[in-house]
Write a protein that holds these residues in place. Structure first.
Motif, short mmCIF file in Angstrom:
data_model
loop_
_atom_site.label_atom_id
_atom_site.label_comp_id
_atom_site.label_asym_id
_atom_site.label_seq_id
_atom_site.Cartn_x
_atom_site.Cartn_y
_atom_site.Cartn_z
N GLU A 190 0.87 -1.19 0.00
CA GLU A 190 0.00 0.00 0.00
C GLU A 190 0.90 1.22 0.00
O GLU A 190 1.77 1.36 0.86
N ASP A 191 0.70 2.12 -0.98
CA ASP A 191 1.58 3.29 -1.08
C ASP A 191 1.18 4.44 -0.17
O ASP A 191 1.98 5.33 0.08
N GLU A 192 -0.07 4.43 0.31
CA GLU A 192 -0.45 5.51 1.23
C GLU A 192 0.00 5.14 2.63
O GLU A 192 -0.56 4.26 3.27
N ASP A 209 -3.01 -3.36 -2.45
CA ASP A 209 -3.71 -2.20 -2.99
C ASP A 209 -3.67 -2.28 -4.52
O ASP A 209 -2.74 -2.83 -5.10
N MET A 230 -4.05 0.56 -6.80
CA MET A 230 -3.32 1.69 -7.38
C MET A 230 -1.99 1.88 -6.66
O MET A 230 -1.95 2.32 -5.52
N LYS A 247 -12.36 0.19 -0.02
CA LYS A 247 -11.99 1.36 0.78
C LYS A 247 -13.14 2.36 0.77
O LYS A 247 -13.76 2.54 -0.28
CA CA Z 1 -2.79 3.35 -3.61
#
Ligand code: CA
Length: 232
Positions: free
Chosen positions: A10-12, A54, A56, A103
């Motif tokens: 997950e990039d966030e 995730d 994206m 989400k």
């Molecule tokens: Ca993302």
């Protein structure tokens, strides 16, 4: 139950952090990746017991990771999808994800979903010690205990969920099950799932089992109701 390792891709960072915090509190070991490239690397090399993925992501998206991981591994994959992207859910399942969660989600729901996957796996491990229990259905033979399916003697490469769905239907030949019932009994939860999950898994299963998936001989559709297994 051994300590299970969950990989969060997950990039966030804020989302990853809160998931990590909650999973550790539940006793899970956690590994994290913040972009697709390292996510894929850790998914393949880090031997996680489950991957939260995730969609994206920078560099390589979650679908691509899912596809690549599935080439070599049956590790449970739970995709994290955005609410507005309905298509993501189905695409993820078609690429071999076991489940998805939309989400924004609550931590209780996420943890329940993760635990549901682990409960199934632990059950499967203990069943693997049992002796072979092969049942033949025409050209198809299913070893109910060892999770093996052969067609004309050749082993088929099914995911855990595909096997469980087939096993469930085959144990009660000709009995029609609704999608809701299959979701509840095979996936093990009643409130979170989407019945399209069942349709997509049936489609994948047919592509592997049937000579012509458009004209199935084993997994039959009962229009307006659901699915059943038939001995050809
Ligand atoms: Ca993302």
């Amino acid at each position: 139950m051994d300590t299970k390792k969950v990989l969060i891709v997950e990039d966030e960072k804020s989302i990853s952090d809160i998931i990590q915090f909650n999973l550790k509190k539940e006793g899970f070991e956690v590994d994290t990746a913040y972009d697709g490239e390292s996510g894929l690397e850790k998914a393949l090399a880090g031997k996680p017991d489950l991957i939260l993925l995730d969609v994206m992501l920078p560099h390589i998206d979650g679908f691509e990771i899912c596809k690549k991981v599935r080439e070599t591994s049956a590790v449970p994959i739970l995709m994290l999808t955005a609410k507005e992207e309905e298509v993501d859910k189905v695409l993820g399942l078609e690429l071999g994800a076991d489940d998805y969660i939309t989400k924004p989600f609550g931590m209780r729901e996420l943890i329940a979903r993760i635990k549901a996957n682990f409960r199934r796996i632990d059950l499967d491990d203990s069943e693997k010690d049992d002796p072979a229990n092969v049942q033949d259905f025409g050209n198809l033979s299913i070893d109910m205990n060892r999770y093996e399916v052969r067609k004309n003697g050749e082993p088929l490469d099914l995911t855990l969920r595909e096997f469980e769905l087939l096993q469930y239907l085959a144990k009660k030949e000709n009995k029609v099950f609704s999608r809701e019932q299959l979701l509840s009994d095979v996936w093990g939860y009643e409130y979170f799932g989407d019945i399209r999950t069942v349709d997509v898994t049936v489609r994948r299963l047919r592509e592997k089992l049937e000579d012509d998936s458009g004209n199935p001989k084993y997994i039959m559709t009962k229009r307006g109701i659901g699915y059943y297994f038939r001995r050809p």
